[in-house]
Design an enzyme around this catalytic site. Structure first.
Site, short mmCIF file in Angstrom:
data_model
loop_
_atom_site.label_atom_id
_atom_site.label_comp_id
_atom_site.label_asym_id
_atom_site.label_seq_id
_atom_site.Cartn_x
_atom_site.Cartn_y
_atom_site.Cartn_z
N ASP A 182 3.60 -10.29 9.05
CA ASP A 182 3.66 -10.98 7.75
C ASP A 182 4.78 -10.33 6.94
OD1 ASP A 182 1.39 -12.23 8.70
OD2 ASP A 182 0.22 -11.94 6.87
N LYS A 206 3.15 -18.32 4.20
CA LYS A 206 2.02 -17.61 3.59
C LYS A 206 2.23 -17.61 2.08
CE LYS A 206 -0.24 -13.08 3.34
NZ LYS A 206 -0.31 -11.70 3.90
N LYS A 255 -0.88 -20.28 5.56
CA LYS A 255 -1.80 -19.17 5.31
C LYS A 255 -1.91 -18.98 3.80
CE LYS A 255 -2.66 -14.22 5.87
NZ LYS A 255 -2.28 -12.97 6.58
#
EC number: 4.1.2.4
Length: 229
Positions: free
Chosen positions: A84, A146, A188
């Site tokens: 990430d 995300k 996400k």
């Protein structure tokens, strides 16, 4: 739906013992991934078997030079299944789109095919900035957008009229843009997801079903989501 959950322990004051305990808990719960800072990753990877190891990069600011970001991602990719990485937020806010593109192409490329989730830090963005950044994330070859680090500054977000926490409305907007543009990206959502009701509303708003290659929820309190199944 714990198979959609990325269990994250990212506070800077956590001890190795606490992070190791979290890894064991992740295994017990059967979440999708256990997400930690790079410092702890070598210590916890041997504790994970059915749960993927996720490591954050340039977290939470996205302020390192591109070469350093790419080198860190390449190193992380040697032992983590998922990465990430925070988008270069300062470049995004400066509207230096060519530099943003060069950065993310380099950084995502350095992952060597590992699953990459680019953290766009929604609370800091205007709609125009969001859409330009989403386009670049898709071009970079990343696997997910995300929403947030969960560390966004409330005062600045408020100036833009944005919440610092995940909402079904924001989740739906990201998913809608992905569908409209035909991108092969998952979503996400992270930040403030603390109840099963919140989680279900966000999953429903995304509308991509319950496939963990398309939908993830980031939380530091996965036990609270157990009633999802």
């Amino acid at each position: 739906m714990l198979h959609l959950v990325d269990y994250a322990l990212l506070k800077p004051y956590l001890t190795l013992e606490e992070v190791a305990r979290g890894a064991r808990r992740a295994e017990e719960l059967g979440v999708a991934a256990y997400c930690v800072n790079p410092l702890y990753a070598p210590y916890v990877r041997e504790l994970l078997s059915r749960v993927k190891l996720c490591v954050v990069a340039d977290f939470p600011f996205g302020a390192m030079p591109t070469a350093a970001r790419a080198a860190l991602v390449a190193r992380i990719a040697e032992y983590a299944e998922e990465i990430d990485v925070v988008a270069p937020i300062g470049l995004v806010k400066s509207h230096m789109w060519g530099e943003v593109r060069r950065d993310l192409l380099s950084v995502v490329g350095a992952a060597g095919g590992r699953v990459v989730k680019v953290i766009v830090e929604e609370p800091y963005l205007t709609d125009e900035e969001r859409h330009r950044l989403y386009d670049i994330v898709a071009e970079s070859g990343a696997h997910f957008i995300k929403s947030s680090t969960g560390f966004a500054e409330e005062a600045y977000a408020r100036q833009l009229g944005n919440p610092t926490y995940s909402t079904p409305e924001r989740a739906a907007a990201i998913a809608r843009y992905i569908r409209e543009r035909g991108f092969r990206l998952g979503v996400k959502m992270a930040g403030g997801i603390r109840t099963a009701e919140q989680a279900k509303a966000i999953i429903d708003a995304i509308g991509f079903g319950t496939d963990p290659t398309k939908v993830r929820l980031g939380t530091s309190t996965p036990e609270a989501l157990r009633t999802l199944g």
